[in-house]
Design an enzyme around this catalytic site. Structure first.
Site: not given
Ligand code: SAH
Length: 388
Positions: A13, A19, A22, A96, A220, A249, A270, A318, A345
């Site tokens: 790269c 950048c 990575c 990339c 994702q 989330y 969400e 999540d 993550c």
């Molecule tokens: N589970 C989903 C999204 C995970 S990412 C998937 O796998 O696609 C985390 C998510 O949390 C995002 O969509 C973001 O908008 C949301 N988020 C961030 N802060 C938050 C909060 N305080 N309450 C609820 N959701 C939230």
């Protein structure tokens, strides 16, 4: 542990230093997986044994979402690329190793069209100019492609001809959106959005379910590994068809919708209203009648569930990189689900949150790292906790 022997050393790269995206570019893929495994062990092995990380067979070009900033060099040349780490200097990129090739091709075409249509590019220093960013989202399973042109002004000179030319060169584009962002911000997307071509969203298929994705919703970025991650999460949840499940989330509802087949009832929560809109439509598209969504802060939502004396058997959570807050975690404990499946993550904030949960009546039963982001230092983990 599936992985190939190909190392990044075979593929160079040219901008990796500038950048900074990575961080593990100098390691072979096997070394990267070992590095990530060690990172998770260091942070989480105190709770439970860590299963071997699940890697990719082909760790290149996995990113289905690509964004490029547009600007000019000192000499006046129009360039597009990524911001040099911790700065707002644009590093010119053509392709990339981890991004979708098709998205990169489209961005190169747009850069050429900007020149031939004599459009301007945005200058952050004086908030003037037209094209600021381009965002491309590609549904790998459906082939649908969204192009978002992020502009500093609402006025789009030669709009129709520009769109016509772009579609002529890339008939595979299924929707084009203009998003206006003239604020002094490091956020890519602004509030105002208009659809210039197509339906304004794309769809993709994950774990046999179809998902609508709009410009602003989270989705994702590595769909191959996402299927593995979601399947693990649902397996850990141990659903029998009767459970009342919370998907906190939830983004566009993916995990909850995939799990709903095996659950009694699912409630998703969400914060982003665009994602909630997508989630509701996604439940309909997939004919899932046992799932509902709330647009709220996850902590507030859990607190109100607790105050109303609601029940929860299984909690999927999540959160974003920052992890969860005390309000969320303490309400989760009061709701007392039998099982918590914590997808993260960021193992650092996950470790912090696991300390809290394990001090308050939960035990870690499984830890599964998944490599969602080859060549970067990021690692995703799914952790199963059960009530003691
Ligand atoms: N589970 C989903 C999204 C995970 S990412 C998937 O796998 O696609 C985390 C998510 O949390 C995002 O969509 C973001 O908008 C949301 N988020 C961030 N802060 C938050 C909060 N305080 N309450 C609820 N959701 C939230």
């Amino acid at each position: 542990m599936p992985q190939n022997k190909k190392s990044s050393q075979n593929r160079i790269c040219p901008v990796s230093r500038k950048c900074g995206g990575c961080q593990l570019m100098n390691m072979s893929y096997e070394e990267q997986l070992r590095f990530k495994q060690a990172k998770v062990i260091k942070l989480l092995a105190g709770f439970h044994r860590v299963s071997p990380i699940i890697g990719m067979h082909n760790p290149f070009h996995y990113r289905n979402k690509v964004q490029a900033a547009f600007g000019r060099t000192r000499g006046g040349e129009i360039i597009s690329g990524v911001y040099q780490s911790s700065t707002h200097n644009i590093v010119k990129t053509e392709s990339c190793l981890i991004e979708d090739d098709k998205a990169d091709e489209i961005i190169c075409t747009i850069r050429k069209l900007v020149k031939s249509f004599k459009l301007t590019v945005y200058d952050e220093r004086n908030s003037r100019g037209f094209l600021r960013h381009v965002l491309v989202k590609h549904g790998f399973s459906t082939g649908e492609i969204m192009v978002v042109l992020v502009t500093g002004t609402t006025v789009f000179p030669s709009k129709n001809d520009f769109i016509k030319e772009l579609l002529k060169l890339h008939p595979e584009i299924t929707t084009i959106i203009q998003n206006v962002n003239n604020k002094f911000t490091s956020m890519v997307l602004g509030d105002k959005e208009s659809v210039l071509y197509g339906k304004g969203y794309i769809e993709d298929i994950l774990c046999g379910c179809r998902f609508r994705i709009s410009a602003k919703s989270f989705y994702q970025i590595n769909p191959i590994q996402t299927e593995i991650l979601y399947n693990k999460a649902v397996e850990f949840a141990g659903l029998t068809g009767k459970e009342r499940v919370i998907d906190a989330y939830c983004g566009i509802g993916t995990i909850g919708i995939v799990a709903s087949e095996k659950a009694g009832e699912v409630i998703g929560c969400e914060l982003n209203p665009d994602a909630v809109k997508d989630a509701k439509i996604n439940a309909k598209i997939n004919e899932k009648a046992n799932i509902q969504f709330a647009c709220a802060d996850a902590g507030e939502f859990m607190l109100s569930m607790k105050e109303q004396g609601e029940k929860c058997d299984v909690l999927f959570m999540d959160p974003p990189r920052a992890g969860s807050d005390k309000k969320f975690l303490s309400s989760a404990i009061s709701l007392a689900p039998e099982r918590i499946v914590y997808i993260s993550c960021n193992p650092e904030t996950q470790q912090r949150d696991l300390f809290y949960l394990t001090k308050n009546g939960y035990k870690v039963k499984k830890i599964q790292p998944v490599d969602m982001f080859p060549f970067t230092a990021h690692v995703e983990t799914v952790v199963l906790l059960t009530k003691i």
